[in-house]
Enzyme design. Structure first.
Site, PDB file in Angstrom:
ATOM      1  N   CYS A  79     -20.111  20.001 -58.009  1.00  7.25           N
ATOM      2  CA  CYS A  79     -21.498  20.281 -57.617  1.00  7.25           C
ATOM      3  C   CYS A  79     -21.633  21.548 -56.780  1.00  7.25           C
ATOM      4  CB  CYS A  79     -22.127  19.082 -56.926  1.00  7.25           C
ATOM      5  SG  CYS A  79     -21.365  18.595 -55.359  1.00  7.25           S
ATOM      6  N   HIS A 134     -23.117  15.369 -52.187  1.00 10.54           N
ATOM      7  CA  HIS A 134     -23.557  15.987 -53.437  1.00 10.54           C
ATOM      8  C   HIS A 134     -24.669  16.986 -53.158  1.00 10.54           C
ATOM      9  CE1 HIS A 134     -24.020  16.265 -57.756  1.00 10.54           C
ATOM     10  NE2 HIS A 134     -25.321  16.048 -57.642  1.00 10.54           N
ATOM     11  N   HIS A 146     -27.952  20.044 -61.643  1.00  7.73           N
ATOM     12  CA  HIS A 146     -26.714  19.782 -60.915  1.00  7.73           C
ATOM     13  C   HIS A 146     -25.622  19.376 -61.892  1.00  7.73           C
ATOM     14  CE1 HIS A 146     -27.454  15.184 -60.627  1.00  7.73           C
ATOM     15  NE2 HIS A 146     -28.277  15.695 -61.521  1.00  7.73           N
TER      16      HIS A 146
END
Length: 174
Positions: A79, A134, A146
């Site tokens: 990420c 994240h 993402h």
């Protein structure tokens, strides 16, 4: 949107802003109106750059996810290597990890998100509900761009399911 089309749009917006500003000056518009126009122009500039970053990131749709991916490859991403890479193409240097990225820029409320804002979550096996695990890019219209798990780079709905439950905060870095 290809680069040529984006450049044409940016030139058009800039030209329109210049003509409008010149018109205000010729008609004797006040300083307050000019300052308001400058603020709107800065907001428009942010939105254009943020949308350009989102559009660029979408070119990597389906690229596989790999935790700890190198920042020097586009064959796999995690990420934060994904956000670091796509923002870097537009001259914005982000830290390597989602935790460090969550401290960059300025805080922005969920209700004021713009395309290009970073959004942070506490999800997955390392999550405790409070820690950042994240990062994603707000893509507009309640969507995030993402990468995670099996889908790799993808677009998800910020306001439903896991992403709604695990949302922590957002930062503006542009």
């Amino acid at each position: 949107m290809n680069q040529k089309h984006l450049i044409q749009k940016l030139v058009t917006v800039g030209l329109c802003a210049s003509i409008g500003f010149a018109g205000m000056m010729a008609t004797g518009a006040g300083v307050t109106e000019a300052a308001s126009s400058k603020s709107a122009s800065a907001s428009s500039s942010y939105s254009s750059k943020g949308q350009a970053i989102v559009n660029y990131g979408k070119k990597f749709m389906g690229t596989p996810y790999k935790f700890g991916a190198s920042t020097s490859t586009t064959r796999v991403f995690d990420c934060s290597s994904f956000t670091k890479y796509i923002f870097g193409k537009y001259g914005i240097t982000l830290p390597r990890t989602s935790v460090a990225q969550s401290k960059a820029g300025v805080a922005v409320s969920k209700s004021n998100l713009r395309p290009g804002d970073l959004v942070f979550f506490s999800s997955g096996s390392r999550a405790n509900g409070k820690n950042v695990t994240h990062v994603a890019v707000y893509a507009g219209n309640g969507k995030i761009l993402h990468t995670y798990g099996a889908p790799g780079v993808t677009v998800s709905d910020l306001n439903s399911g896991n992403w709604k439950r695990t949302y922590l905060k957002a930062r503006r870095v542009l």
